[in-house]
Design a protein around this motif. Structure first.
Motif, PDB file in Angstrom:
ATOM      1  N   GLU A 144       1.908  59.732  35.116  1.00  0.00           N
ATOM      2  CA  GLU A 144       2.477  60.902  34.916  1.00  0.00           C
ATOM      3  C   GLU A 144       1.965  61.769  34.066  1.00  0.00           C
ATOM      4  OE1 GLU A 144       7.314  58.691  35.113  1.00  0.00           O
ATOM      5  OE2 GLU A 144       6.332  59.694  33.100  1.00  0.00           O
ATOM      6  N   SER A 145       1.182  61.359  33.216  1.00  0.00           N
ATOM      7  CA  SER A 145       0.319  62.285  32.320  1.00  0.00           C
ATOM      8  C   SER A 145      -1.089  62.755  32.955  1.00  0.00           C
ATOM      9  CB  SER A 145       0.165  61.745  30.875  1.00  0.00           C
ATOM     10  OG  SER A 145      -0.975  60.669  30.965  1.00  0.00           O
ATOM     11  N   ALA A 146      -1.687  61.922  33.907  1.00  0.00           N
ATOM     12  CA  ALA A 146      -3.001  62.071  34.349  1.00  0.00           C
ATOM     13  C   ALA A 146      -4.063  62.084  33.325  1.00  0.00           C
ATOM     14  CB  ALA A 146      -2.999  63.589  35.262  1.00  0.00           C
ATOM     15  N   ALA A 147      -3.619  61.519  32.142  1.00  0.00           N
ATOM     16  CA  ALA A 147      -4.792  61.518  31.128  1.00  0.00           C
ATOM     17  C   ALA A 147      -5.655  60.053  31.635  1.00  0.00           C
ATOM     18  CB  ALA A 147      -4.134  60.947  30.073  1.00  0.00           C
ATOM     19  N   VAL A 178      -2.988  68.063  24.334  1.00  0.00           N
ATOM     20  CA  VAL A 178      -1.586  67.634  24.584  1.00  0.00           C
ATOM     21  C   VAL A 178      -1.390  67.333  25.763  1.00  0.00           C
ATOM     22  CG1 VAL A 178       1.058  67.978  24.462  1.00  0.00           C
ATOM     23  CG2 VAL A 178      -0.396  68.914  22.688  1.00  0.00           C
ATOM     24  N   VAL A 179      -0.897  66.006  26.123  1.00  0.00           N
ATOM     25  CA  VAL A 179      -0.456  65.283  27.505  1.00  0.00           C
ATOM     26  C   VAL A 179       1.006  65.251  27.459  1.00  0.00           C
ATOM     27  CG1 VAL A 179      -2.716  64.206  27.744  1.00  0.00           C
ATOM     28  CG2 VAL A 179      -0.820  63.082  26.556  1.00  0.00           C
ATOM     29  N   ASP A 180       1.656  65.404  28.608  1.00  0.00           N
ATOM     30  CA  ASP A 180       3.037  65.447  28.774  1.00  0.00           C
ATOM     31  C   ASP A 180       3.415  64.146  29.872  1.00  0.00           C
ATOM     32  OD1 ASP A 180       4.126  68.058  27.785  1.00  0.00           O
ATOM     33  OD2 ASP A 180       2.501  68.455  28.461  1.00  0.00           O
ATOM     34  N   TRP A 181       4.745  63.648  29.808  1.00  0.00           N
ATOM     35  CA  TRP A 181       5.040  62.460  30.639  1.00  0.00           C
ATOM     36  C   TRP A 181       6.457  62.800  31.120  1.00  0.00           C
ATOM     37  CZ3 TRP A 181       3.717  61.065  25.599  1.00  0.00           C
ATOM     38  CH2 TRP A 181       4.633  60.943  24.561  1.00  0.00           C
ATOM     39  N   GLN A 182       6.902  62.056  32.002  1.00  0.00           N
ATOM     40  CA  GLN A 182       8.303  62.404  32.726  1.00  0.00           C
ATOM     41  C   GLN A 182       9.332  61.141  32.404  1.00  0.00           C
ATOM     42  OE1 GLN A 182       6.206  62.830  36.511  1.00  0.00           O
ATOM     43  NE2 GLN A 182       6.724  64.946  36.621  1.00  0.00           N
ATOM     44  N   THR A 183      10.375  61.308  33.183  1.00  0.00           N
ATOM     45  CA  THR A 183      11.550  60.561  33.056  1.00  0.00           C
ATOM     46  C   THR A 183      11.219  58.741  32.957  1.00  0.00           C
ATOM     47  OG1 THR A 183      12.824  62.028  33.692  1.00  0.00           O
ATOM     48  CG2 THR A 183      13.844  59.947  33.579  1.00  0.00           C
ATOM     49  N   GLY A 184      10.127  58.443  33.809  1.00  0.00           N
ATOM     50  CA  GLY A 184      10.031  57.027  34.089  1.00  0.00           C
ATOM     51  C   GLY A 184       9.371  56.584  32.735  1.00  0.00           C
ATOM     52  N   THR A 185       8.480  57.266  32.027  1.00  0.00           N
ATOM     53  CA  THR A 185       7.897  56.777  30.666  1.00  0.00           C
ATOM     54  C   THR A 185       8.961  56.766  29.596  1.00  0.00           C
ATOM     55  OG1 THR A 185       5.746  57.393  31.610  1.00  0.00           O
ATOM     56  CG2 THR A 185       6.012  57.098  29.200  1.00  0.00           C
ATOM     57  N   ALA A 186       9.569  57.978  29.684  1.00  0.00           N
ATOM     58  CA  ALA A 186      10.669  58.355  28.602  1.00  0.00           C
ATOM     59  C   ALA A 186      11.734  57.376  28.426  1.00  0.00           C
ATOM     60  CB  ALA A 186      11.154  59.884  28.749  1.00  0.00           C
ATOM     61  N   ARG A 187      12.078  56.564  29.530  1.00  0.00           N
ATOM     62  CA  ARG A 187      13.063  55.774  29.620  1.00  0.00           C
ATOM     63  C   ARG A 187      12.650  54.376  28.927  1.00  0.00           C
ATOM     64  NH1 ARG A 187      15.633  56.691  35.752  1.00  0.00           N
ATOM     65  NH2 ARG A 187      16.939  58.442  34.910  1.00  0.00           N
ATOM     66  N   LEU A 188      11.349  54.295  29.233  1.00  0.00           N
ATOM     67  CA  LEU A 188      10.962  52.972  28.627  1.00  0.00           C
ATOM     68  C   LEU A 188      10.214  52.832  27.428  1.00  0.00           C
ATOM     69  CD1 LEU A 188       9.012  51.712  32.099  1.00  0.00           C
ATOM     70  CD2 LEU A 188      11.042  50.750  31.234  1.00  0.00           C
ATOM     71  N   LEU A 189       9.740  53.939  26.993  1.00  0.00           N
ATOM     72  CA  LEU A 189       9.121  54.075  25.743  1.00  0.00           C
ATOM     73  C   LEU A 189       9.813  53.688  24.551  1.00  0.00           C
ATOM     74  CD1 LEU A 189       6.397  54.862  24.611  1.00  0.00           C
ATOM     75  CD2 LEU A 189       6.983  57.108  24.465  1.00  0.00           C
ATOM     76  N   PRO A 190      11.176  53.721  24.334  1.00  0.00           N
ATOM     77  CA  PRO A 190      11.607  53.436  23.160  1.00  0.00           C
ATOM     78  C   PRO A 190      11.674  51.928  23.036  1.00  0.00           C
ATOM     79  CG  PRO A 190      13.054  55.139  24.007  1.00  0.00           C
ATOM     80  CD  PRO A 190      11.690  54.736  25.069  1.00  0.00           C
ATOM     81  N   ARG A 191      11.797  51.111  24.139  1.00  0.00           N
ATOM     82  CA  ARG A 191      11.892  49.598  24.036  1.00  0.00           C
ATOM     83  C   ARG A 191      10.501  49.155  23.605  1.00  0.00           C
ATOM     84  NH1 ARG A 191      13.330  48.202  29.884  1.00  0.00           N
ATOM     85  NH2 ARG A 191      12.818  46.114  29.342  1.00  0.00           N
ATOM     86  N   LEU A 192       9.513  49.790  24.079  1.00  0.00           N
ATOM     87  CA  LEU A 192       8.124  49.274  23.704  1.00  0.00           C
ATOM     88  C   LEU A 192       7.864  49.476  22.061  1.00  0.00           C
ATOM     89  CD1 LEU A 192       5.097  48.459  24.689  1.00  0.00           C
ATOM     90  CD2 LEU A 192       4.703  50.634  24.838  1.00  0.00           C
ATOM     91  N   MET A 193       8.276  50.651  21.607  1.00  0.00           N
ATOM     92  CA  MET A 193       8.133  51.052  20.368  1.00  0.00           C
ATOM     93  C   MET A 193       9.006  50.108  19.292  1.00  0.00           C
ATOM     94  SD  MET A 193       8.110  55.027  20.708  1.00  0.00           S
ATOM     95  CE  MET A 193       7.940  55.290  19.004  1.00  0.00           C
ATOM     96  N   ALA A 194      10.077  49.692  19.954  1.00  0.00           N
ATOM     97  CA  ALA A 194      11.106  48.602  19.052  1.00  0.00           C
ATOM     98  C   ALA A 194      11.035  49.094  17.933  1.00  0.00           C
ATOM     99  CB  ALA A 194      10.522  47.259  19.226  1.00  0.00           C
ATOM    100  N   GLY A 195      11.379  50.468  17.237  1.00  0.00           N
ATOM    101  CA  GLY A 195      11.509  50.594  16.149  1.00  0.00           C
ATOM    102  C   GLY A 195      10.366  50.950  15.056  1.00  0.00           C
ATOM    103  N   ARG A 196       9.361  50.517  15.718  1.00  0.00           N
ATOM    104  CA  ARG A 196       7.828  50.734  14.807  1.00  0.00           C
ATOM    105  C   ARG A 196       7.499  52.257  14.640  1.00  0.00           C
ATOM    106  NH1 ARG A 196       2.905  49.391  17.033  1.00  0.00           N
ATOM    107  NH2 ARG A 196       3.739  49.350  19.318  1.00  0.00           N
TER     108      ARG A 196
END
Length: 309
Positions: A144-147, A178-196
């Motif tokens: 999504e970011s093409a980075a 700055v790189v941007d992402w879309q909904t696919g990443t945004a939905r999963l990211l909080p689960r990966l961070m798990a409060g960190r």
């Protein structure tokens, strides 16, 4: 890998067929499981189902492997070697095997075709598979970011702006962007961070060795930053069973830029998306795919338009 119970070892050791079955059962990704089975099922056939996995040694395994796979292309050779190496590592963890039967084998150099973009259907298949959460987030963010893969792997949680779906990366050459992402990443990211709240975003499965730099270690879990080499191997393993696979990390970036170009993104937009400062460097990524050309030909065919009337 999934959670599979270990097989109790017999006094005479564990049967090779049983060891292979248990190992393959730990792999949740169907494509990876099929690719690994191609090598391991051949091992069972040649060494014997009732053979003791603990008796595998470098002489037997290296001779067998080079006889069976030595004449194959480097990509096939390396994929089979990855399958056998990963299985042996698992068997050592179970204490069914000591030593390293593949210690004399080395991966062959390959020249991956990074110029070939994945199709939209292939990207959708990859991002829709039941891969571990870390890989789902990484592949989604990378596409999504093409980075560049290294730019995403070097992200710390402090670099993220999850509200605005963006992050600050260090580009090739040291520039901050700055790189941007879309909904696919945004939905999963909080689960990966798990409060960190800080530390590397993408972490290894195991705790870091004492030699790993503090900046590349997460203080709360003790795990290290995921390396490019490991991330590349995971994608290759996961896509080995796809029709045109395996794919590389770079192909996700390439594919995003190609798909954006096919949808009409302007050159300035593509340069902003990719982080390129030269139009010449961008050209190879903006090359229209054969699938897109075929669609355009069909859509602009005068005979087809007359027929539709």
């Amino acid at each position: 890998m999934g959670s599979v119970g270990t097989l109790p070892a017999r006094a005479a050791g564990v049967r090779l067929a049983d060891a292979v079955r248990v190992f393959l059962g730990t792999i949740s990704a169907a494509n990876t499981r099929r690719a690994y089975a191609a090598a391991l099922d051949r091992m069972v056939r040649d060494f014997g189902a009732d053979g003791d996995v603990g008796l595998l040694d470098p002489d037997r395994v290296s001779g067998w492997f080079d006889f069976v796979w030595g004449g194959k292309a480097p990509k096939t050779y390396n994929l089979r070697l990855t399958a056998v190496s990963t299985a042996c590592a698992y068997w050592r963890d179970q204490e069914w095997l000591t030593g390293d039967p593949v210690s004399r084998l080395r991966a062959r150099p390959t020249a991956p075709d990074n110029s070939r973009a994945m199709t939209a259907a292939e990207v959708e298949e990859l991002l829709g598979t039941a891969a571990p959460l870390r890989e789902q987030v990484f592949w989604s963010m990378l596409y999504e970011s093409a980075a560049r893969a290294g730019e995403i792997l070097n992200l710390d949680i402090e670099d993220l702006d999850t509200v605005n779906r963006c992050a600050t990366v260090t580009r090739k050459g040291g520039a901050r962007d700055v790189v941007d992402w879309q909904t696919g990443t945004a939905r999963l990211l909080p689960r990966l961070m798990a409060g960190r709240k800080k530390g590397p975003l993408f972490l290894t499965d195991r705790k870091a060795k004492p030699s790993i730099a503090k900046a590349d270690t997460d203080g709360s879990t003790g795990r290290a930053r995921l390396s490019y080499r490991r991330a590349a191997a995971l994608l290759e393993e996961h896509t080995a069973g796809m029709r045109r696979g395996p794919f590389t990390l770079h192909q996700l970036r390439h594919s995003r830029l190609t798909h954006a170009a096919e949808k009409g993104a302007s050159t300035p937009m593509l340069m902003a998306l990719s982080g390129h400062t030269s139009v010449r460097s961008l050209v190879k990524y903006a090359k229209v795919s054969a699938e897109a050309l075929g669609r355009w030909q069909a859509q602009t065919d005068p005979a087809a338009r007359r027929h539709s009337r």
